[in-house]
Enzyme design. Structure first.
Site, PDB file in Angstrom:
ATOM      1  N   HIS A  99      12.717  -3.391 -16.954  1.00  0.00           N
ATOM      2  CA  HIS A  99      12.827  -2.169 -17.596  1.00  0.00           C
ATOM      3  C   HIS A  99      13.703  -1.192 -16.760  1.00  0.00           C
ATOM      4  O   HIS A  99      13.332  -0.776 -15.685  1.00  0.00           O
ATOM      5  CB  HIS A  99      11.423  -1.545 -17.874  1.00  0.00           C
ATOM      6  N   HIS A 101      15.464   1.304 -14.485  1.00  0.00           N
ATOM      7  CA  HIS A 101      14.854   2.356 -13.783  1.00  0.00           C
ATOM      8  C   HIS A 101      15.924   2.691 -12.532  1.00  0.00           C
ATOM      9  O   HIS A 101      16.520   1.797 -12.033  1.00  0.00           O
ATOM     10  CB  HIS A 101      13.355   1.997 -13.137  1.00  0.00           C
TER      11      HIS A 101
HETATM   12  P1  AMP Z   1      13.045  -3.511  -8.791  1.00  0.00           P
HETATM   13  O1  AMP Z   1      13.074  -4.263  -7.781  1.00  0.00           O
HETATM   14  O2  AMP Z   1      14.235  -2.433  -8.990  1.00  0.00           O
HETATM   15  O3  AMP Z   1      12.792  -3.938 -10.359  1.00  0.00           O
HETATM   16  O4  AMP Z   1      11.676  -2.238  -8.539  1.00  0.00           O
HETATM   17  C1  AMP Z   1      10.845  -2.128  -9.368  1.00  0.00           C
HETATM   18  C2  AMP Z   1       9.855  -1.217  -8.372  1.00  0.00           C
HETATM   19  O5  AMP Z   1       8.490  -1.021  -9.124  1.00  0.00           O
HETATM   20  C3  AMP Z   1       9.384  -2.034  -7.123  1.00  0.00           C
HETATM   21  O6  AMP Z   1      10.105  -0.812  -5.849  1.00  0.00           O
HETATM   22  C4  AMP Z   1       7.920  -1.730  -7.072  1.00  0.00           C
HETATM   23  O7  AMP Z   1       7.117  -1.332  -6.047  1.00  0.00           O
HETATM   24  C5  AMP Z   1       7.738  -0.761  -8.241  1.00  0.00           C
HETATM   25  N1  AMP Z   1       6.552  -0.816  -8.992  1.00  0.00           N
HETATM   26  C6  AMP Z   1       5.924  -1.999  -9.839  1.00  0.00           C
HETATM   27  N2  AMP Z   1       4.951  -1.664 -10.509  1.00  0.00           N
HETATM   28  C7  AMP Z   1       4.597  -0.351 -10.291  1.00  0.00           C
HETATM   29  C8  AMP Z   1       3.496   0.610 -10.576  1.00  0.00           C
HETATM   30  N3  AMP Z   1       2.721   0.213 -11.577  1.00  0.00           N
HETATM   31  N4  AMP Z   1       3.520   1.965 -10.153  1.00  0.00           N
HETATM   32  C9  AMP Z   1       4.649   2.190  -9.381  1.00  0.00           C
HETATM   33  N5  AMP Z   1       5.615   1.465  -8.890  1.00  0.00           N
HETATM   34  C10 AMP Z   1       5.434   0.024  -9.423  1.00  0.00           C
END
Ligand code: AMP
Length: 114
Positions: A99, A101
């Site tokens: 998703h 971000h």
């Molecule tokens: P990416 O590798 O760019 O997809 O980053 C996803 C990020 O989302 C990682 O840094 C995770 O630590 C973070 N993440 C995953 N689940 C959660 C959550 N429930 N709340 C906050 N951060 C999250």
């Protein structure tokens, strides 16, 4: 369209979620596994899997990500000291959550990219 399987679609529906900013296009949370003293995630409310799904229709959302990133950096006190924004796309980038971000990292000296 929100996906019930998608963590970043579920968080805005959760009344207990710690959402530190929200508008009609994006919301912001603190990363659960921070890699810097300030590590925020700026996330579109609309489910877009990644850059592969971005077209001209998403320009307002993409623009809002950057506007909100700077607003959050100011609130966190890192505008002057500096920060980095990162958006991962696909397996080689390490994208873990499918998703779109934006990561905002700051609060200490960040490693060189090169
Ligand atoms: P990416 O590798 O760019 O997809 O980053 C996803 C990020 O989302 C990682 O840094 C995770 O630590 C973070 N993440 C995953 N689940 C959660 C959550 N429930 N709340 C906050 N951060 C999250």
């Amino acid at each position: 369209m929100a996906s019930t399987d998608c963590i970043f679609c579920r968080i805005p529906q959760d009344p207990n979620a710690d959402i530190i900013y929200r508008d009609d296009r994006v919301y912001v949370i603190r990363d659960i596994a921070p890699r810097a003293p300030v590590h925020l995630l700026i996330i579109p409310l609309q489910h877009l899997t990644g850059f592969a799904y971005i077209a001209a229709g998403q320009i307002p959302i993409m623009g809002q990500l950057f506007v909100v990133a700077e607003e959050m950096a100011r609130r966190e006190g890192v505008t002057v000291s500096g920060y980095r924004v990162i958006m991962n796309q696909g397996p080689d980038s390490g994208q873990a959550v499918p998703h779109l971000h934006m990561h905002l990292l700051g609060g200490h000296k960040l490693a060189d990219l090169g």
